[in-house]
Design an enzyme around this catalytic site. Structure first.
Site, PDB file in Angstrom:
ATOM      1  CD  GLN A  72      45.473  45.609  45.651  1.00 24.67           C
ATOM      2  OE1 GLN A  72      46.182  46.575  45.690  1.00 24.67           O
ATOM      3  NE2 GLN A  72      44.301  45.150  46.590  1.00 24.67           N
ATOM      4  CB  SER A  73      47.097  47.374  38.076  1.00 19.23           C
ATOM      5  OG  SER A  73      46.945  48.297  37.241  1.00 19.23           O
ATOM      6  CG  ASN A  74      50.237  51.473  41.817  1.00 17.22           C
ATOM      7  OD1 ASN A  74      49.925  51.211  42.972  1.00 17.22           O
ATOM      8  ND2 ASN A  74      51.687  50.855  42.445  1.00 17.22           N
TER       9      ASN A  74
END
Length: 356
Positions: free
Chosen positions: A86-88
């Site tokens: 879930q890396s921005n």
């Protein structure tokens, strides 16, 4: 690519480094009176770096301006990046690549032991796919150097088999701190807003993870002669490990800009009271912070980064002298909230059922 940006002389050779504009600033600096009353605190402000426009915004947009600036200067046509599922950072790199008509290859690391399908399909993962990124998986979650090596293998294959001109945005330490430069610019922007509003700010509270936001903001403020305290709330590792990481990042910035490091070790403050049980894992204080920010100020925070930082900010606001003015740096991360919807709904229901 544009390099017509105005930087103060105190920023060394920054004007010589390539940068491409991905948003038009400045981001707002807004009061949070409702949260201040709820916390029985002094003056609370929020620096809205969730409003950097590109693909739901966030702090990584500022950082990517310098990475993509260098990539374009090297005539790259393909960008590779690695990060958590879930890396921005990954989401915004994919969006920036689409905007700049480049290929993007993303490697998602299993840092959080969640088997919930929503975690692997919703939020940032959905957006990665929407932006057309080619996706790979990396089973290890705490192996920065290994993740970078695997990314290099993918890049080599793209170059040799498909003739691509690749550019890697690295994860591990010991690389040029280009991302931190974006937060030196943010420090300049913040000081200009403070001066324009004729207010005094005593402290900035922000997330401390890779070290680019924390190190860049602290370095920028000190280079410009500001003594504002910068308090880093740990979101990736504990304070004993994070503090030397930030100290090293500040020295790397000084080396890159060929200037004396204005940051002392005493300037580097890292706190991990709200980090456990670990990266990307919720705790009671983070649940409270997410709900309080939403219900008092209409701010949307995420469980991995801004929720934990807000938990630290609220704690600090409650204990600080009421004459102090504190700024919360909202670094974005909104899409990942949807990957944690079951936990957030449960926390909201519990809060609604608990007598106030």
């Amino acid at each position: 690519m544009s390099n017509t940006f105005n930087y103060p002389p105190a920023f060394g050779i920054l004007s010589r480094l390539p940068r491409t504009e991905l948003f038009s600033g400045p981001t707002p600096l807004e009061p949070m009176p409702n949260l201040a009353r709820a916390c029985d605190a002094g003056n609370l402000l929020v620096k809205r770096d969730d409003c950097t426009h590109l693909a739901f915004g966030g702090n990584k947009v500022r950082q990517l301006e310098f990475y993509f600036g260098e990539a374009l200067a090297q005539n790259a046509d393909t960008v590779l990046i690695t990060g958590a599922v879930q890396s921005n950072f990954v989401r915004l790199a994919a969006a920036a690549a689409a905007k700049l008509v480049m290929q993007c290859h993303v490697q998602l690391e299993e840092r959080v032991d969640k088997t919930d399908p929503m975690y692997h399909l919703s939020g940032n993962v959905l957006l990665d796919k929407l932006f057309g990124a080619k996706m790979y998986s990396y089973d290890e979650g705490e192996d920065e150097f290994g993740a970078d090596r695997k990314l290099r293998e993918i890049a080599d294959a793209l170059e040799q088999e498909h003739g691509r001109k690749t550019y890697i945005i690295p994860l591990a330490p010991n690389h040029k701190p280009l991302g931190a430069l974006g937060y030196m610019v943010a420090a300049q922007e913040l000081l200009e807003q403070i001066e324009s509003a004729n207010i005094r700010v005593d402290e900035v509270v922000l997330g401390s993870g890779s070290g680019s936001t924390h190190g860049g903001m602290l370095f920028g403020l000190r280079a410009l002669g500001s003594s504002i305290t910068v308090r880093g709330i740990c979101v990736r590792r504990d304070a004993s490990v994070q503090k030397p990481r930030i100290e090293k990042r500040c020295q790397e910035i000084a080396d890159l800009l060929e200037m004396k490091n204005p940051v002392t070790n005493d300037d580097v403050i890292t706190e991990d009271d709200f980090y456990k049980p670990g990266y990307g894992k919720l705790n009671a204080a983070t649940n409270e912070a997410i709900l309080l920010a939403a219900r008092k100020e209409g701010l949307v925070l995420d469980p991995t980064y801004t929720g934990k930082v807000m938990a630290g900010f609220i704690h600090r606001a409650r204990e600080a002298d009421k004459g102090k003015t504190l700024v919360f740096l909202h670094s974005g991360g909104t899409p990942s909230l949807f990957a944690y919807q079951d936990s957030i709904i449960a926390a909201a229901n519990h809060a609604d059922e608990t007598p106030s």
